[in-house]
Design a protein around this motif. Structure first.
Motif, PDB file in Angstrom:
ATOM      1  N   UNK A 302       0.794  -1.221   0.000  1.00  0.00           N
ATOM      2  CA  UNK A 302       0.000   0.000   0.000  1.00  0.00           C
ATOM      3  C   UNK A 302       0.822   1.264   0.000  1.00  0.00           C
ATOM      4  N   UNK A 303       1.979   1.235   0.660  1.00  0.00           N
ATOM      5  CA  UNK A 303       2.915   2.349   0.679  1.00  0.00           C
ATOM      6  C   UNK A 303       4.274   1.797   1.107  1.00  0.00           C
ATOM      7  N   UNK A 304       5.353   2.579   0.927  1.00  0.00           N
ATOM      8  CA  UNK A 304       6.687   2.038   1.213  1.00  0.00           C
ATOM      9  C   UNK A 304       6.859   1.650   2.684  1.00  0.00           C
ATOM     10  N   UNK A 305       7.533   0.546   2.905  1.00  0.00           N
ATOM     11  CA  UNK A 305       7.889   0.082   4.244  1.00  0.00           C
ATOM     12  C   UNK A 305       9.333   0.524   4.478  1.00  0.00           C
ATOM     13  N   UNK A 306       9.492   1.602   5.226  1.00  0.00           N
ATOM     14  CA  UNK A 306      10.826   2.171   5.394  1.00  0.00           C
ATOM     15  C   UNK A 306      11.753   1.221   6.160  1.00  0.00           C
ATOM     16  N   UNK A 307      13.046   1.376   5.915  1.00  0.00           N
ATOM     17  CA  UNK A 307      14.031   0.407   6.394  1.00  0.00           C
ATOM     18  C   UNK A 307      13.970   0.190   7.899  1.00  0.00           C
ATOM     19  N   UNK A 308      13.893   1.256   8.689  1.00  0.00           N
ATOM     20  CA  UNK A 308      13.919   1.072  10.136  1.00  0.00           C
ATOM     21  C   UNK A 308      12.699   0.312  10.634  1.00  0.00           C
ATOM     22  N   UNK A 309      11.528   0.618  10.067  1.00  0.00           N
ATOM     23  CA  UNK A 309      10.325  -0.114  10.462  1.00  0.00           C
ATOM     24  C   UNK A 309      10.447  -1.575  10.053  1.00  0.00           C
ATOM     25  N   UNK A 310      10.994  -1.819   8.884  1.00  0.00           N
ATOM     26  CA  UNK A 310      11.163  -3.200   8.426  1.00  0.00           C
ATOM     27  C   UNK A 310      12.093  -3.962   9.379  1.00  0.00           C
ATOM     28  N   UNK A 311      13.161  -3.314   9.808  1.00  0.00           N
ATOM     29  CA  UNK A 311      14.078  -3.944  10.756  1.00  0.00           C
ATOM     30  C   UNK A 311      13.383  -4.216  12.094  1.00  0.00           C
ATOM     31  N   UNK A 312      12.561  -3.254  12.532  1.00  0.00           N
ATOM     32  CA  UNK A 312      11.841  -3.418  13.800  1.00  0.00           C
ATOM     33  C   UNK A 312      10.886  -4.608  13.739  1.00  0.00           C
ATOM     34  N   UNK A 313      10.230  -4.784  12.588  1.00  0.00           N
ATOM     35  CA  UNK A 313       9.305  -5.915  12.425  1.00  0.00           C
ATOM     36  C   UNK A 313      10.072  -7.228  12.491  1.00  0.00           C
ATOM     37  N   UNK A 314      11.231  -7.286  11.837  1.00  0.00           N
ATOM     38  CA  UNK A 314      12.046  -8.506  11.877  1.00  0.00           C
ATOM     39  C   UNK A 314      12.478  -8.824  13.307  1.00  0.00           C
ATOM     40  N   UNK A 315      12.723  -7.789  14.088  1.00  0.00           N
ATOM     41  CA  UNK A 315      13.134  -8.002  15.475  1.00  0.00           C
ATOM     42  C   UNK A 315      11.988  -8.509  16.333  1.00  0.00           C
ATOM     43  N   UNK A 316      10.765  -8.053  16.055  1.00  0.00           N
ATOM     44  CA  UNK A 316       9.618  -8.385  16.892  1.00  0.00           C
ATOM     45  C   UNK A 316       8.923  -9.672  16.480  1.00  0.00           C
ATOM     46  N   UNK A 317       8.966 -10.005  15.180  1.00  0.00           N
ATOM     47  CA  UNK A 317       8.261 -11.174  14.675  1.00  0.00           C
ATOM     48  C   UNK A 317       9.273 -12.143  14.059  1.00  0.00           C
ATOM     49  N   UNK A 318       9.357 -13.350  14.570  1.00  0.00           N
ATOM     50  CA  UNK A 318      10.325 -14.321  14.032  1.00  0.00           C
ATOM     51  C   UNK A 318      10.177 -14.578  12.539  1.00  0.00           C
TER      52      UNK A 318
END
Length: 532
Positions: A302-318
């Protein structure tokens, strides 16, 4: 043994004559088979109400027979103006089982826009939830309309879904549906002006779901949480992929981050599809001890997933996250979690069976590393816009070999390995001093600043450069926000031609339900900005 020419011909004829002939099933047939072979398994739950596959399919078929009994059948358009819930799911699937074409309306559009969409589609039936009924008091419904349905008893001219379905058969109606028959018309969000009806065929939608189910790792045990309105193509990703595999849907009426987290644990959710701002809210709401271990695959688009948010998601969700770039019209790429490291800004490679190309303004291919418009071709491409040959012609690119490609209107580039990077929306590009400036590049820098919670960059009038970039920033803490400091910091990070003329604090950014920032509205709202 030697086989003569005559014997070989006879042998071939026998083989041909003995071949089985069977027609590949479409979605209504597949769901009906789920009701038979997966009957006791849970198909859907919403606010504590649960239906097995047998119950869901029977309800869909009763509604389909009810529609057919009052003259709503193959090819008829059915407007769906409903809030999330079981009634909306059944209205969609029941109408499709009757051979009708569903027209789900984005609830965020104005009443005037909704009226024009329903008129353009020429709907013969309208289904609404009670909370949406007041909207119809101020609009004129199409002359083509012959049936109005509501989820609960309402005014005398509205019949309930239950009344229409009462006493009807629970078998799939015998409706002749060709592969090319339309299954839905989804109107665009209007971010580029006049909304257009994007039409999909039964076979095309099924192929779309097959290919996406593989890319997004769906399976028969999937439990998919849907938090966006079922009028959205993002929800259709999770909905159709799950239904195709015979999994289970978990439907929320609206998105709330703590409810999302709690539901993942309580329902052992395995899949979801959301937009970046929703994932950001979830990350912010997560607390130590929250159990999200059941999640197997998540998709953001739907819109760009910026790098820091993408990294945060990887950290929170296996499971990490799969970023999807795509258009409802049929262009799709995905970045697998395994490919994300080192390519955080990429949106991956084309969906199975889809091809993409980067082309210049003359329609010629651009070499790796060069920017140009993204075009696509493949079996998931829409048949076209509903009754808009002008829009079809505008979206079509024919290459030097006569091959048709679908234009995206987005600027992108491919690296040497074939990974796609989105540069910006073509119509959002800023032309400053004869140079092309892509707002998304500037936004990717600004979101790294601790004081910036959200941001959009638009072009403003400049007496010297023609246009100049301006940042509209949502502060993380409005009382502590220092626009001048953010401006100075950003311009030290940016290239000389990208430098901002101003940073303006705003309370929020307008978005459509798919999370896309409505830059057309921002350009209109801030059209009086002037700079040297």
């Amino acid at each position: 043994m030697t086989v003569g020419r005559r014997d070989a011909a006879l042998f071939y004829t026998v083989l041909v004559m003995s071949t089985f002939e069977s027609q590949a099933p479409l979605l209504p047939q597949i769901l009906a088979l789920h009701g038979r072979w997966r009957g006791d398994r849970e198909a859907v739950c919403c606010e504590g109400q649960r239906l097995s596959w047998r119950e869901l399919v029977a309800a869909n078929h009763r509604l389909a027979h009810g529609l057919i009994a009052v003259g709503i059948g193959p090819g008829d358009r059915v407007g769906i103006v409903m809030s999330n819930g079981l009634p909306m799911l059944q209205a969609l699937l029941g109408s499709i089982a009757a051979g009708a074409v569903v027209v789900p309306i984005n609830l965020s559009v104005s009443n005037d826009a909704m009226q024009s969409m329903l008129e353009d589609a020429g709907i013969r039936a309208l289904v609404a939830t009670e909370d949406q009924l007041p909207r119809f008091q101020g609009i004129t419904l199409p002359d083509s309309l012959v049936l109005k349905l509501c989820d609960i008893p309402a005014d005398a001219d509205w019949q309930t879904l239950a009344e229409l379905a009462a006493g009807q058969a629970e078998q799939l109606p015998e409706v002749a549906l060709a592969d090319a028959a339309l299954i839905n018309i989804i109107y665009s969000s209007g971010t580029t002006g006049q909304p257009k009806g994007i039409a999909h065929s039964h076979r095309g939608r099924l192929d779309w779901a097959y290919d996406l189910a593989i890319a997004l790792r769906y399976h028969s045990a999937a439990r998919t949480l849907l938090t966006i309105g079922l009028y959205s193509n993002i929800s259709w990703v999770g909905m159709l992929c799950t239904l195709l595999g015979g999994g289970s849907l978990v439907i929320h009426r609206r998105f709330e981050p703590r409810s999302f987290i709690d539901t993942v644990k309580a329902e052992r959710v395995t899949h979801t599809a959301m937009v970046p701002i929703q994932f950001q809210r979830v990350i912010e709401a997560l607390e130590p001890g929250d159990d999200v271990s059941s999640m197997q695959a998540m998709m953001s688009c739907g819109s760009p997933l910026h790098e820091q948010l993408k990294r945060d998601i990887f950290s929170a969700f296996p499971c990490g996250i799969i970023e999807l770039y795509g258009l409802t019209e049929g262009i799709i790429t995905t970045l697998d979690p395994e490919d994300a490291d080192g390519r955080w800004a990429s949106v991956g490679k084309p969906l199975l069976g889809t091809d993409i190309r980067i082309v210049d303004d003359a329609g010629q291919p651009v070499a790796a590393g060069g920017s140009g418009e993204i075009v696509s071709r493949g079996r998931i491409t829409m048949p076209g816009y509903w009754q808009r040959e002008d829009a079809n012609a505008e979206a079509r690119l024919v290459d030097d070999y006569g091959v048709e490609w679908l234009r995206s209107g987005d600027i992108g580039k491919l690296d040497e390995e074939g990974f796609l990077y989105i540069v910006d929306r073509k119509k959002d590009m800023i032309l400053s001093g004869g140079q092309n400036i892509y707002p998304q590049d500037i936004e990717a820098v600004l979101v790294r600043h601790a004081q910036v919670n959200d941001v959009a960059v638009i072009g403003a009038v400049s007496s010297r450069w023609g246009e100049t970039p301006v940042a509209l920033a949502v502060p993380d803490d409005p009382e502590q926000f220092d626009a001048a400091a953010v401006l100075d910091w950003a311009n030290r990070q940016l290239g000389r031609q990208q430098r901002l003329a101003d940073v303006v604090a705003v309370a929020e950014l307008p978005r459509n339900p798919n999370g896309k920032i409505l830059k057309r509205e921002l350009r209109s709202q801030f059209s009086d900005l002037r700079y040297d």
